[in-house]
Design a protein around this motif. Structure first.
Motif, PDB file in Angstrom:
ATOM      1  N   GLN A 100      34.008  -9.997 -11.537  1.00  0.00           N
ATOM      2  CA  GLN A 100      33.065 -11.082 -11.801  1.00  0.00           C
ATOM      3  C   GLN A 100      32.519 -11.017 -13.225  1.00  0.00           C
ATOM      4  O   GLN A 100      32.398 -12.045 -13.900  1.00  0.00           O
ATOM      5  CB  GLN A 100      31.924 -11.023 -10.789  1.00  0.00           C
ATOM      6  N   GLU A 101      32.182  -9.817 -13.683  1.00  0.00           N
ATOM      7  CA  GLU A 101      31.653  -9.663 -15.039  1.00  0.00           C
ATOM      8  C   GLU A 101      32.698 -10.056 -16.079  1.00  0.00           C
ATOM      9  O   GLU A 101      32.390 -10.716 -17.077  1.00  0.00           O
ATOM     10  CB  GLU A 101      31.202  -8.214 -15.265  1.00  0.00           C
ATOM     11  N   MET A 102      33.945  -9.641 -15.854  1.00  0.00           N
ATOM     12  CA  MET A 102      35.002  -9.964 -16.812  1.00  0.00           C
ATOM     13  C   MET A 102      35.289 -11.461 -16.821  1.00  0.00           C
ATOM     14  O   MET A 102      35.465 -12.069 -17.878  1.00  0.00           O
ATOM     15  CB  MET A 102      36.284  -9.185 -16.455  1.00  0.00           C
ATOM     16  N   THR A 103      35.306 -12.071 -15.644  1.00  0.00           N
ATOM     17  CA  THR A 103      35.533 -13.517 -15.562  1.00  0.00           C
ATOM     18  C   THR A 103      34.441 -14.275 -16.302  1.00  0.00           C
ATOM     19  O   THR A 103      34.713 -15.222 -17.047  1.00  0.00           O
ATOM     20  CB  THR A 103      35.569 -13.972 -14.087  1.00  0.00           C
ATOM     21  N   SER A 104      33.193 -13.850 -16.100  1.00  0.00           N
ATOM     22  CA  SER A 104      32.075 -14.508 -16.786  1.00  0.00           C
ATOM     23  C   SER A 104      32.223 -14.397 -18.298  1.00  0.00           C
ATOM     24  O   SER A 104      31.961 -15.362 -19.028  1.00  0.00           O
ATOM     25  CB  SER A 104      30.752 -13.889 -16.344  1.00  0.00           C
ATOM     26  N   LYS A 105      32.639 -13.233 -18.758  1.00  0.00           N
ATOM     27  CA  LYS A 105      32.797 -13.047 -20.200  1.00  0.00           C
ATOM     28  C   LYS A 105      33.850 -13.999 -20.767  1.00  0.00           C
ATOM     29  O   LYS A 105      33.704 -14.519 -21.878  1.00  0.00           O
ATOM     30  CB  LYS A 105      33.191 -11.597 -20.497  1.00  0.00           C
TER      31      LYS A 105
ATOM     32  N   GLN B  27      40.523  -4.448 -17.867  1.00  0.00           N
ATOM     33  CA  GLN B  27      40.094  -4.970 -19.155  1.00  0.00           C
ATOM     34  C   GLN B  27      38.581  -4.889 -19.304  1.00  0.00           C
ATOM     35  O   GLN B  27      38.061  -4.726 -20.413  1.00  0.00           O
ATOM     36  CB  GLN B  27      40.570  -6.419 -19.327  1.00  0.00           C
ATOM     37  N   ALA B  28      37.851  -4.999 -18.183  1.00  0.00           N
ATOM     38  CA  ALA B  28      36.389  -4.867 -18.241  1.00  0.00           C
ATOM     39  C   ALA B  28      36.013  -3.485 -18.778  1.00  0.00           C
ATOM     40  O   ALA B  28      35.110  -3.350 -19.614  1.00  0.00           O
ATOM     41  CB  ALA B  28      35.780  -5.085 -16.856  1.00  0.00           C
ATOM     42  N   ILE B  29      36.726  -2.470 -18.317  1.00  0.00           N
ATOM     43  CA  ILE B  29      36.458  -1.117 -18.801  1.00  0.00           C
ATOM     44  C   ILE B  29      36.830  -0.988 -20.273  1.00  0.00           C
ATOM     45  O   ILE B  29      36.104  -0.384 -21.071  1.00  0.00           O
ATOM     46  CB  ILE B  29      37.226  -0.098 -17.940  1.00  0.00           C
TER      47      ILE B  29
END
Length: 463
Positions: free
Chosen positions: A154-159, A93-95
């Motif tokens: 980590q980036e996706m979780t933060s978002k 999903q981050a991509i």
């Protein structure tokens, strides 16, 4: 929570090796204690979006867990597969959401992890053997993908959780729904205040630092590597190994002067030398992502003479004597004479960086701070303590302003901690909702015997 695997499993499988962890070398006896493993074909056991999970990925995760904990609980292969699928969904999903993690960032983090592994095991070859790789190249290739997956996760979780807010009424509701017998117990705490005395620096020494930064800026503009210059010359030891790299937004805990300069720059621009309480800096902004910056900086702290250090200590001793003699209170002295802006206005009281509260739990306090204040009596002022932070030497006086015994959570006294717990629960709920939505709209397939697993998420999309 329903949508997360066991917390301990989550922590163990995060692909970032922290300094507090210890790699447990495999000995001959431990190898012999393992039951013989059947030969099996390494097939695809699950697919999540564009990612596949192999049976060997589960084996790798088990090995990773063993490397990070002596007392690892038994987790089933189904539980580990569930966590691996969660990671793949985050990354997939981050991509889709155009979240980018550069290869340079991945290599920086991977380098830190590998350095730690080498430190623990002795040399690179032992690391390769420990992780059962045929060569260092194979190990690095595999490690790169693991680290990149972790960073995307980590980036996706933060978002997902960054915009989650909580109201005082929600905090009250959260606390009231906890049965009295189940309310958390908070450990012994204390509040600490400090007075900081900085030695005086001559104008000539200040100008020397500024001139050196100007030279470095010119060299970078002529083609030199900012990364390399930071590794060699910065006095900020926390970022020297990463070439002065920081990621920040306007809420990140940096001094105001640093933020003001950082957010005034364009991508690729290098600032002029500027001053903060730590010394003189230059900043180069690498990326601007909305309200977030990726930057590098170099800090040079002007040199301090022995005479200036002596005078600063004498000044600190005089302040201590005036407080001990009741001429002035510690709070008054901090407001009038401390050289640290952040604590001066509130009488020197320290803010816990973990909780943003004034209380420090003794078992979680920074060891260097605990060492200085643990034996202080009520209203006692420490002798001057020499401290060096980011290359800057200062003398500090400490006192303990309040003590709190271990106690059951109290809404009025522990509001900040209760709010943090309530916010965490709301963030968990946001992640759970996100999983429910994304699983329904993402291609997911589980193969073979793993179809019988009882996952915490509805990967099988049963209605």
């Amino acid at each position: 929570m329903r949508y997360l695997t066991k917390l301990f499993l989550i922590l163990l499988l995060v692909p970032t090796i922290m300094p507090a962890q210890e790699i447990i070398p495999m000995t001959a006896s431990t190898e012999q204690s393992q039951p013989p493993r059947r030969q099996k074909i390494d097939g695809i056991v699950a697919t999540v979006g564009d990612y596949i999970i192999l049976d060997s990925d589960i084996d790798k995760s088990i090995l990773e867990m063993k490397s990070q904990s002596r007392d690892m609980p038994d987790f089933s292969r189904c539980e580990i597969l569930g966590k691996l699928m969660e990671d793949r969904l985050y990354a997939h999903q981050a991509i889709q959401d155009s979240i980018v993690v550069s290869d340079a960032q991945v290599r920086e983090r991977m380098s830190k992890q590998i350095d730690y592994m080498v430190e623990q095991l002795g040399d690179m070859q032992k690391v390769v053997e420990y992780f059962r790789k045929d060569s260092e190249d194979d190990f690095r290739t595999d490690m790169f993908e693991i680290v990149k997956m972790g960073m995307l996760t980590q980036e996706m979780t933060s978002k997902i959780v960054d915009d989650v807010q909580i109201t005082p009424e929600e905090v009250r509701t959260f606390f009231n729904k906890i049965p009295e017998a189940d309310r958390p117990i908070f450990g012994a705490e204390m509040e600490v205040a400090q007075i900081v005395i900085a030695p005086k620096i001559s104008d000539a020494d200040k100008q020397a630092a500024i001139n050196r930064l100007k030279e470095i800026k010119k060299e970078v503009q002529e083609g030199a590597s900012f990364f390399g210059k930071a590794v060699l010359y910065t006095d900020d030891k926390a970022s020297s190994s990463t070439g002065g790299f920081y990621k920040m937004n306007r809420k990140t805990q940096f001094v105001k002067e640093f933020k003001d300069v950082a957010f005034s720059l364009q991508e690729g621009e290098i600032s002029e030398p500027f001053e903060t309480e730590y010394g003189y800096h230059i900043i180069m902004v690498e990326k601007i992502r909305g309200q977030e910056l990726e930057l590098r900086h170099i800090l040079i702290s002007p040199k301090v003479s022995d005479q200036a250090m002596k005078e600063a200590r004498e000044k600190a001793m005089l302040i201590k004597k005036r407080i001990d003699d009741k001429e002035i209170t510690f709070s008054e002295a901090a407001k009038m004479m401390s050289d640290q802006k952040e604590t001066r206005n509130n009488g020197g009281v320290l803010i816990n960086p973990r909780t943003q509260d004034t209380r420090f739990e003794l078992t979680k306090m920074d060891p260097s701070l605990y060492r200085e204040v643990s034996n202080l009596k009520d209203n006692e002022v420490s002798y001057p303590v020499l401290d060096e932070e980011q290359g800057k030497k200062t003398f500090k006086l400490y006192t303990v302003t309040n003590r709190y015994d271990e106690h059951v959570a109290d809404y009025a006294k522990d509001y900040t901690k209760i709010k943090a717990l309530a916010l965490k629960e709301k963030q968990f709920e946001a992640v759970g909702k996100w999983f429910d939505e994304k699983i329904k709209t993402t291609y997911v397939k589980v193969n073979g015997e793993y179809r019988d697993c009882k996952f915490t998420n509805d990967w099988m999309k049963k209605i």
